[in-house]
Structure formats: structure tokens, C-alpha cells
Design a protein around this motif. Structure first.
Motif, short mmCIF file in Angstrom:
data_model
loop_
_atom_site.label_atom_id
_atom_site.label_comp_id
_atom_site.label_asym_id
_atom_site.label_seq_id
_atom_site.Cartn_x
_atom_site.Cartn_y
_atom_site.Cartn_z
N SER A 9 0.87 -1.18 0.00
CA SER A 9 0.00 0.00 0.00
C SER A 9 0.90 1.23 0.00
O SER A 9 2.11 1.15 0.29
CB SER A 9 -0.89 0.01 1.24
OG SER A 9 -0.11 0.22 2.41
N PHE A 10 0.31 2.38 -0.28
CA PHE A 10 1.08 3.62 -0.25
C PHE A 10 1.72 3.81 1.12
O PHE A 10 2.91 4.13 1.23
CB PHE A 10 0.18 4.81 -0.59
CG PHE A 10 0.88 6.12 -0.43
CD1 PHE A 10 1.70 6.61 -1.43
CD2 PHE A 10 0.74 6.87 0.73
CE1 PHE A 10 2.36 7.82 -1.29
CE2 PHE A 10 1.39 8.08 0.89
CZ PHE A 10 2.20 8.55 -0.13
N GLU A 11 0.93 3.59 2.16
CA GLU A 11 1.41 3.81 3.52
C GLU A 11 2.56 2.87 3.88
O GLU A 11 3.56 3.29 4.48
CB GLU A 11 0.26 3.64 4.53
CG GLU A 11 -0.79 4.71 4.43
CD GLU A 11 -1.80 4.52 3.28
OE1 GLU A 11 -1.78 3.45 2.62
OE2 GLU A 11 -2.58 5.45 3.04
N ARG A 40 16.30 -0.33 -3.68
CA ARG A 40 14.93 -0.60 -3.24
C ARG A 40 14.24 0.71 -2.86
O ARG A 40 13.07 0.92 -3.18
CB ARG A 40 14.91 -1.58 -2.08
CG ARG A 40 13.48 -1.91 -1.62
CD ARG A 40 13.37 -3.22 -0.96
NE ARG A 40 12.04 -3.45 -0.42
CZ ARG A 40 11.06 -4.11 -1.04
NH1 ARG A 40 11.28 -4.62 -2.23
NH2 ARG A 40 9.89 -4.29 -0.46
N GLY A 41 14.96 1.59 -2.21
CA GLY A 41 14.39 2.89 -1.85
C GLY A 41 13.95 3.68 -3.07
O GLY A 41 12.90 4.32 -3.06
N ASP A 42 14.73 3.63 -4.13
CA ASP A 42 14.37 4.33 -5.35
C ASP A 42 13.09 3.75 -5.96
O ASP A 42 12.21 4.49 -6.41
CB ASP A 42 15.51 4.28 -6.36
CG ASP A 42 15.23 5.12 -7.58
OD1 ASP A 42 14.91 6.33 -7.41
OD2 ASP A 42 15.32 4.59 -8.71
N LYS A 43 12.96 2.44 -5.94
CA LYS A 43 11.75 1.79 -6.44
C LYS A 43 10.54 2.15 -5.58
O LYS A 43 9.45 2.40 -6.09
CB LYS A 43 11.92 0.27 -6.50
CG LYS A 43 12.90 -0.17 -7.56
CD LYS A 43 13.12 -1.67 -7.52
CE LYS A 43 14.20 -2.08 -8.51
NZ LYS A 43 14.53 -3.50 -8.39
N LEU A 44 10.74 2.20 -4.27
CA LEU A 44 9.66 2.59 -3.36
C LEU A 44 9.25 4.04 -3.60
O LEU A 44 8.06 4.37 -3.62
CB LEU A 44 10.09 2.40 -1.90
CG LEU A 44 10.21 0.96 -1.43
CD1 LEU A 44 11.02 0.89 -0.15
CD2 LEU A 44 8.83 0.35 -1.23
N ARG A 45 10.23 4.90 -3.81
CA ARG A 45 9.95 6.32 -4.09
C ARG A 45 9.12 6.46 -5.35
O ARG A 45 8.13 7.20 -5.38
CB ARG A 45 11.26 7.10 -4.23
CG ARG A 45 11.05 8.58 -4.54
CD ARG A 45 12.30 9.22 -5.14
NE ARG A 45 12.79 8.58 -6.34
CZ ARG A 45 12.27 8.76 -7.57
NH1 ARG A 45 11.22 9.52 -7.75
NH2 ARG A 45 12.81 8.16 -8.61
N ALA A 49 5.33 7.95 -5.68
CA ALA A 49 5.07 9.06 -6.60
C ALA A 49 3.97 8.69 -7.59
O ALA A 49 3.08 9.51 -7.86
CB ALA A 49 6.35 9.45 -7.34
N ASN A 50 3.99 7.48 -8.10
CA ASN A 50 2.95 7.04 -9.03
C ASN A 50 1.58 7.01 -8.37
O ASN A 50 0.59 7.40 -8.96
CB ASN A 50 3.29 5.67 -9.62
CG ASN A 50 4.44 5.73 -10.59
OD1 ASN A 50 4.77 6.77 -11.13
ND2 ASN A 50 5.07 4.59 -10.82
N ARG A 51 1.54 6.52 -7.14
CA ARG A 51 0.26 6.47 -6.41
C ARG A 51 -0.27 7.87 -6.15
O ARG A 51 -1.47 8.12 -6.26
CB ARG A 51 0.42 5.71 -5.10
CG ARG A 51 0.83 4.25 -5.22
CD ARG A 51 -0.23 3.34 -5.80
NE ARG A 51 -1.45 3.32 -5.07
CZ ARG A 51 -1.78 2.47 -4.11
NH1 ARG A 51 -0.94 1.55 -3.74
NH2 ARG A 51 -2.96 2.54 -3.52
N LEU A 52 0.62 8.80 -5.80
CA LEU A 52 0.20 10.19 -5.57
C LEU A 52 -0.29 10.83 -6.87
O LEU A 52 -1.29 11.56 -6.87
CB LEU A 52 1.33 11.01 -4.97
CG LEU A 52 1.65 10.72 -3.51
CD1 LEU A 52 2.90 11.49 -3.09
CD2 LEU A 52 0.48 11.07 -2.62
#
Length: 79
Positions: A9-11, A40-45, A49-52
Motif C-alpha cells: 500500500s502507499f502507507e 529498493r528505496g528508489d523503487k519505493l519512491r 510518486a505514481n500512487r500520488l
């Protein structure tokens, strides 16, 4: 074992990203681990961003009538 990013999830993605940033800021992770954490942090970022962006597009798709009241919505397909 790490959960696939696409399933977070986004959260949860944001929370994991914050944890990664904290670990990287300490400078205690060995280089190989730091590189993996960064990747992994870059993929999470990007996931966050895509979800936002998708949420913003949904909000922007609300149509207004001549008096500025919400008159309906237009469908939005998140990619």
C-alpha cells in the motif's frame, strides 16, 4: 523476506522508504547493502510518486457545474 513493491500500500511503501533512508543516513550499512537499500528505496519512491499522481488525477477529474459545484466525475484509469 521483503514483500514485492507492487503489493505494498502507499502507507507501507512510505514507511519502508523512511526506514531505508534512516538506515542509509547512519552510514553503518556495508557498501553492498547500502547499494541494495538505495535501489529498493528508489523503487519505493517511484511507487509512492505514481500512487500520488494517480490520486491527483482522480481529484482533477471531478467535473464542476457553472456555479462551481461538483457535477460528477469522469472515470480515471490509473496506470
Amino acid at each position: 523476506m521483503e514483500k514485492p513493491i507492487e503489493e505494498l500500500s502507499f502507507e507501507d511503501a512510505l514507511k519502508e522508504l523512511e526506514t531505508i533512508v534512516s538506515r542509509l543516513e547512519t552510514g553503518e550499512a556495508p557498501l553492498d547493502q547500502a547499494i541494495s537499500l538505495y535501489e529498493r528505496g528508489d523503487k519505493l519512491r517511484r511507487r509512492c510518486a505514481n500512487r500520488l499522481d494517480a490520486a491527483q488525477a482522480r481529484i482533477e477529474s471531478i467535473r464542476l457545474d457553472s456555479e462551481g459545484r461538483a457535477a460528477g466525475t469522469q472515470p480515471f484509469a490509473a496506470g
